[in-house]
Scaffold this motif. Structure first.
Motif, PDB file in Angstrom:
ATOM      1  N   ALA A  57       0.842  -1.199   0.000  1.00  0.00           N
ATOM      2  CA  ALA A  57       0.000   0.000   0.000  1.00  0.00           C
ATOM      3  C   ALA A  57       0.878   1.249   0.000  1.00  0.00           C
ATOM      4  O   ALA A  57       1.948   1.269   0.595  1.00  0.00           O
ATOM      5  CB  ALA A  57      -0.907   0.003   1.220  1.00  0.00           C
ATOM      6  N   SER A  58       0.414   2.293  -0.633  1.00  0.00           N
ATOM      7  CA  SER A  58       1.174   3.539  -0.704  1.00  0.00           C
ATOM      8  C   SER A  58       0.728   4.550   0.348  1.00  0.00           C
ATOM      9  O   SER A  58       1.159   5.693   0.322  1.00  0.00           O
ATOM     10  CB  SER A  58       1.039   4.143  -2.104  1.00  0.00           C
ATOM     11  OG  SER A  58      -0.316   4.409  -2.389  1.00  0.00           O
ATOM     12  N   ARG A  59      -0.141   4.127   1.275  1.00  0.00           N
ATOM     13  CA  ARG A  59      -0.611   5.023   2.328  1.00  0.00           C
ATOM     14  C   ARG A  59      -0.839   4.218   3.602  1.00  0.00           C
ATOM     15  O   ARG A  59      -0.873   2.985   3.575  1.00  0.00           O
ATOM     16  CB  ARG A  59      -1.919   5.704   1.915  1.00  0.00           C
ATOM     17  CG  ARG A  59      -3.079   4.741   1.717  1.00  0.00           C
ATOM     18  CD  ARG A  59      -4.364   5.457   1.317  1.00  0.00           C
ATOM     19  NE  ARG A  59      -5.459   4.537   1.173  1.00  0.00           N
ATOM     20  CZ  ARG A  59      -6.270   4.156   2.157  1.00  0.00           C
ATOM     21  NH1 ARG A  59      -6.106   4.620   3.377  1.00  0.00           N
ATOM     22  NH2 ARG A  59      -7.259   3.317   1.938  1.00  0.00           N
ATOM     23  N   LEU A  60      -0.992   4.923   4.729  1.00  0.00           N
ATOM     24  CA  LEU A  60      -1.362   4.260   5.973  1.00  0.00           C
ATOM     25  C   LEU A  60      -2.772   3.707   5.846  1.00  0.00           C
ATOM     26  O   LEU A  60      -3.645   4.337   5.254  1.00  0.00           O
ATOM     27  CB  LEU A  60      -1.330   5.250   7.133  1.00  0.00           C
ATOM     28  CG  LEU A  60       0.029   5.672   7.645  1.00  0.00           C
ATOM     29  CD1 LEU A  60      -0.129   6.775   8.689  1.00  0.00           C
ATOM     30  CD2 LEU A  60       0.761   4.496   8.245  1.00  0.00           C
ATOM     31  N   LEU A  61      -2.992   2.540   6.406  1.00  0.00           N
ATOM     32  CA  LEU A  61      -4.304   1.907   6.361  1.00  0.00           C
ATOM     33  C   LEU A  61      -4.906   1.877   7.754  1.00  0.00           C
ATOM     34  O   LEU A  61      -4.185   1.836   8.751  1.00  0.00           O
ATOM     35  CB  LEU A  61      -4.171   0.474   5.837  1.00  0.00           C
ATOM     36  CG  LEU A  61      -3.512   0.316   4.469  1.00  0.00           C
ATOM     37  CD1 LEU A  61      -3.250  -1.150   4.184  1.00  0.00           C
ATOM     38  CD2 LEU A  61      -4.381   0.942   3.394  1.00  0.00           C
ATOM     39  N   ARG A  62      -6.213   1.889   7.833  1.00  0.00           N
ATOM     40  CA  ARG A  62      -6.942   1.736   9.087  1.00  0.00           C
ATOM     41  C   ARG A  62      -7.608   0.365   9.076  1.00  0.00           C
ATOM     42  O   ARG A  62      -7.811  -0.219   8.014  1.00  0.00           O
ATOM     43  CB  ARG A  62      -7.987   2.830   9.224  1.00  0.00           C
ATOM     44  CG  ARG A  62      -7.343   4.186   9.398  1.00  0.00           C
ATOM     45  CD  ARG A  62      -8.376   5.236   9.621  1.00  0.00           C
ATOM     46  NE  ARG A  62      -7.713   6.522   9.777  1.00  0.00           N
ATOM     47  CZ  ARG A  62      -8.188   7.493  10.491  1.00  0.00           C
ATOM     48  NH1 ARG A  62      -9.343   7.365  11.094  1.00  0.00           N
ATOM     49  NH2 ARG A  62      -7.535   8.622  10.595  1.00  0.00           N
ATOM     50  N   PRO A  63      -7.993  -0.136  10.241  1.00  0.00           N
ATOM     51  CA  PRO A  63      -8.645  -1.450  10.285  1.00  0.00           C
ATOM     52  C   PRO A  63      -9.840  -1.560   9.346  1.00  0.00           C
ATOM     53  O   PRO A  63     -10.061  -2.607   8.739  1.00  0.00           O
ATOM     54  CB  PRO A  63      -9.069  -1.588  11.751  1.00  0.00           C
ATOM     55  CG  PRO A  63      -8.088  -0.753  12.484  1.00  0.00           C
ATOM     56  CD  PRO A  63      -7.793   0.419  11.576  1.00  0.00           C
ATOM     57  N   SER A  64     -10.614  -0.489   9.207  1.00  0.00           N
ATOM     58  CA  SER A  64     -11.774  -0.532   8.320  1.00  0.00           C
ATOM     59  C   SER A  64     -11.375  -0.675   6.846  1.00  0.00           C
ATOM     60  O   SER A  64     -12.176  -1.119   6.027  1.00  0.00           O
ATOM     61  CB  SER A  64     -12.640   0.714   8.506  1.00  0.00           C
ATOM     62  OG  SER A  64     -11.878   1.886   8.220  1.00  0.00           O
ATOM     63  N   ASP A  65     -10.132  -0.323   6.502  1.00  0.00           N
ATOM     64  CA  ASP A  65      -9.650  -0.472   5.125  1.00  0.00           C
ATOM     65  C   ASP A  65      -9.342  -1.927   4.783  1.00  0.00           C
ATOM     66  O   ASP A  65      -9.391  -2.305   3.619  1.00  0.00           O
ATOM     67  CB  ASP A  65      -8.364   0.336   4.900  1.00  0.00           C
ATOM     68  CG  ASP A  65      -8.558   1.825   5.057  1.00  0.00           C
ATOM     69  OD1 ASP A  65      -9.664   2.322   4.735  1.00  0.00           O
ATOM     70  OD2 ASP A  65      -7.604   2.504   5.503  1.00  0.00           O
ATOM     71  N   VAL A  66      -8.988  -2.710   5.791  1.00  0.00           N
ATOM     72  CA  VAL A  66      -8.526  -4.074   5.547  1.00  0.00           C
ATOM     73  C   VAL A  66      -9.103  -5.065   6.566  1.00  0.00           C
ATOM     74  O   VAL A  66      -8.374  -5.772   7.254  1.00  0.00           O
ATOM     75  CB  VAL A  66      -6.975  -4.130   5.557  1.00  0.00           C
ATOM     76  CG1 VAL A  66      -6.397  -3.477   4.327  1.00  0.00           C
ATOM     77  CG2 VAL A  66      -6.419  -3.472   6.818  1.00  0.00           C
ATOM     78  N   PRO A  67     -10.429  -5.159   6.667  1.00  0.00           N
ATOM     79  CA  PRO A  67     -11.019  -6.048   7.678  1.00  0.00           C
ATOM     80  C   PRO A  67     -10.716  -7.521   7.441  1.00  0.00           C
ATOM     81  O   PRO A  67     -10.858  -8.331   8.353  1.00  0.00           O
ATOM     82  CB  PRO A  67     -12.517  -5.768   7.548  1.00  0.00           C
ATOM     83  CG  PRO A  67     -12.687  -5.323   6.133  1.00  0.00           C
ATOM     84  CD  PRO A  67     -11.433  -4.535   5.822  1.00  0.00           C
ATOM     85  N   PHE A  68     -10.258  -7.865   6.271  1.00  0.00           N
ATOM     86  CA  PHE A  68      -9.966  -9.251   5.921  1.00  0.00           C
ATOM     87  C   PHE A  68      -8.540  -9.650   6.258  1.00  0.00           C
ATOM     88  O   PHE A  68      -8.174 -10.811   6.120  1.00  0.00           O
ATOM     89  CB  PHE A  68     -10.218  -9.476   4.418  1.00  0.00           C
ATOM     90  CG  PHE A  68      -9.586  -8.418   3.560  1.00  0.00           C
ATOM     91  CD1 PHE A  68      -8.282  -8.515   3.145  1.00  0.00           C
ATOM     92  CD2 PHE A  68     -10.324  -7.295   3.195  1.00  0.00           C
ATOM     93  CE1 PHE A  68      -7.704  -7.520   2.368  1.00  0.00           C
ATOM     94  CE2 PHE A  68      -9.759  -6.299   2.413  1.00  0.00           C
ATOM     95  CZ  PHE A  68      -8.439  -6.417   2.002  1.00  0.00           C
TER      96      PHE A  68
END
Length: 75
Positions: A25-36
């Motif tokens: 990923a090119s940015r910080l992710l939050r849990p809601s971005d990657v629940p899987f």
């Protein structure tokens, strides 16, 4: 799962919010971005945990390895 491949990810907590750094990923992710996302292992300064049978979410893994759950050292 969106990609279904192993990759490197780092979870970090800042001001009460979890963020994930992912090598894809090119940015910080939050849990809601990657629940899987499901970890294979987790570590911190006190312990190392391997998740084989039950594959928790990243947030659950982060709670498991939280420094506040570190055993007290005597002496």
């Amino acid at each position: 799962h969106k990609y279904n491949v192993n990759h490197a990810a780092l979870a970090a907590k800042l001001d009460g919010q979890w963020y994930y750094l992912d090598n894809r990923a090119s940015r910080l992710l939050r849990p809601s971005d990657v629940p899987f996302y499901q970890p294979i292992y987790a570590l911190n300064e006190a312990q190392f945990s391997v998740f084989v049978k039950a594959r928790p979410t990243l947030e659950a893994a982060a709670r498991k390895t939280a420094p506040s759950q570190r055993p007290e050292h005597s002496g």
